[in-house]
Motif scaffolding. Sequence first.
Motif, PDB file in Angstrom:
ATOM      1  N   ARG A 125      -4.857  -5.265   4.498  1.00  0.00           N
ATOM      2  CA  ARG A 125      -3.534  -4.682   4.727  1.00  0.00           C
ATOM      3  C   ARG A 125      -2.501  -5.322   3.796  1.00  0.00           C
ATOM      4  O   ARG A 125      -1.682  -4.627   3.186  1.00  0.00           O
ATOM      5  N   LEU A 133       0.479   2.449   4.973  1.00  0.00           N
ATOM      6  CA  LEU A 133       0.940   1.332   5.795  1.00  0.00           C
ATOM      7  C   LEU A 133       1.821   1.799   6.948  1.00  0.00           C
ATOM      8  O   LEU A 133       2.211   0.991   7.796  1.00  0.00           O
ATOM      9  N   PRO A 181      -4.466   1.242   6.603  1.00  0.00           N
ATOM     10  CA  PRO A 181      -4.165   0.819   5.234  1.00  0.00           C
ATOM     11  C   PRO A 181      -5.272   1.231   4.269  1.00  0.00           C
ATOM     12  O   PRO A 181      -6.461   1.149   4.583  1.00  0.00           O
ATOM     13  N   THR A 229      -2.997  -4.042   0.302  1.00  0.00           N
ATOM     14  CA  THR A 229      -2.441  -2.695   0.150  1.00  0.00           C
ATOM     15  C   THR A 229      -0.940  -2.769  -0.106  1.00  0.00           C
ATOM     16  O   THR A 229      -0.408  -2.071  -0.980  1.00  0.00           O
ATOM     17  N   ALA A 230      -0.255  -3.613   0.651  1.00  0.00           N
ATOM     18  CA  ALA A 230       1.189  -3.796   0.440  1.00  0.00           C
ATOM     19  C   ALA A 230       1.468  -4.397  -0.931  1.00  0.00           C
ATOM     20  O   ALA A 230       2.448  -4.034  -1.596  1.00  0.00           O
TER      21      ALA A 230
END
Length: 226
Positions: free
Chosen positions: A125, A93, A99, A128-129
Motif C-alpha cells: 500500500r 488507494l 491498492p 502504491t502511494a
Amino acid sequence: MLPVQLALGLAYPFLAHAAATHGGGWPALALGDLALLILAAPLLHRRLWALALLVALLATLVWIAATPWPSLLLLAPPVLFTGWLAWWFARSLLGGREPLIARIVAALYARAGWPTSPELLAYARRLTAGWAAVLAFLTLANAVLALVEVPGGVLDLLGRRPWFAVSPSAWSWFANLLNYGVLGGFMLGEFAYRKRRFPRRPYRNALDFGRQMAALGAGFWRDLLR
C-alpha cells in the motif's frame, strides 16, 4: 503488449527528442509514431475504423507539418502519460478499492501458493502511494516545463513571457528521456530494497519477476486497468 507496439513505444521518446532539438519534419514524424502506437492493436485486427482514423490523422499531420502545431502537440504526451499513471495508482488507494501493488503482490503469491503477510500488504500500500507521488511530481514538472519552454512553449505561443524559461532541448531531455530514467531508477532502487526487506519471495531475480508478472495473464492486467 504486441512486439510492434513495443517497437513504436521505444522509438517515440527518441523521435520526440529529435523533434524538439531539430524541428523540421520530426514533430510530425513523432506524432505519426504515436498515432500508430495507439492504433496498432485494432489495425492488426483489421478494424476499418482504425485504418480510417489513421489515414485522417496522417493527412492532418501532413497538412499542419509546416506550422507550430505539431511541436505544441508534442508537449502534451509526457503530461498526459504520467498524469494518467499517477491517477491509476492513486485511485486504487481510495476507500473500497484494493491498492494496485497489493493486488499484484497477492496475485503473484497466490500463483505460487504462498500466503501474504499483513506486513507485506501494508508495504504494498505504501509503495502504491509512493508511485503515485513520484508520477504526480513528474506530471507537475512536465506541465510547468511545457508552459515555460521558449520558443514554442504554451506561454510563448500565447504571447506571454514566463518568469523563467527553458529551451526546447532542455524540456525534451527531461520530459522525453529523463522521466524514464527517474521511473527506472525508482523501480530498481525499490526492487533492491524489497529483496532485503522481504527475502522470501516467489521469484528468484528481476528477470524471473518479469516472467512471473507476464504469467499472470492478459485477463488479470485488463482487470487491473479498470
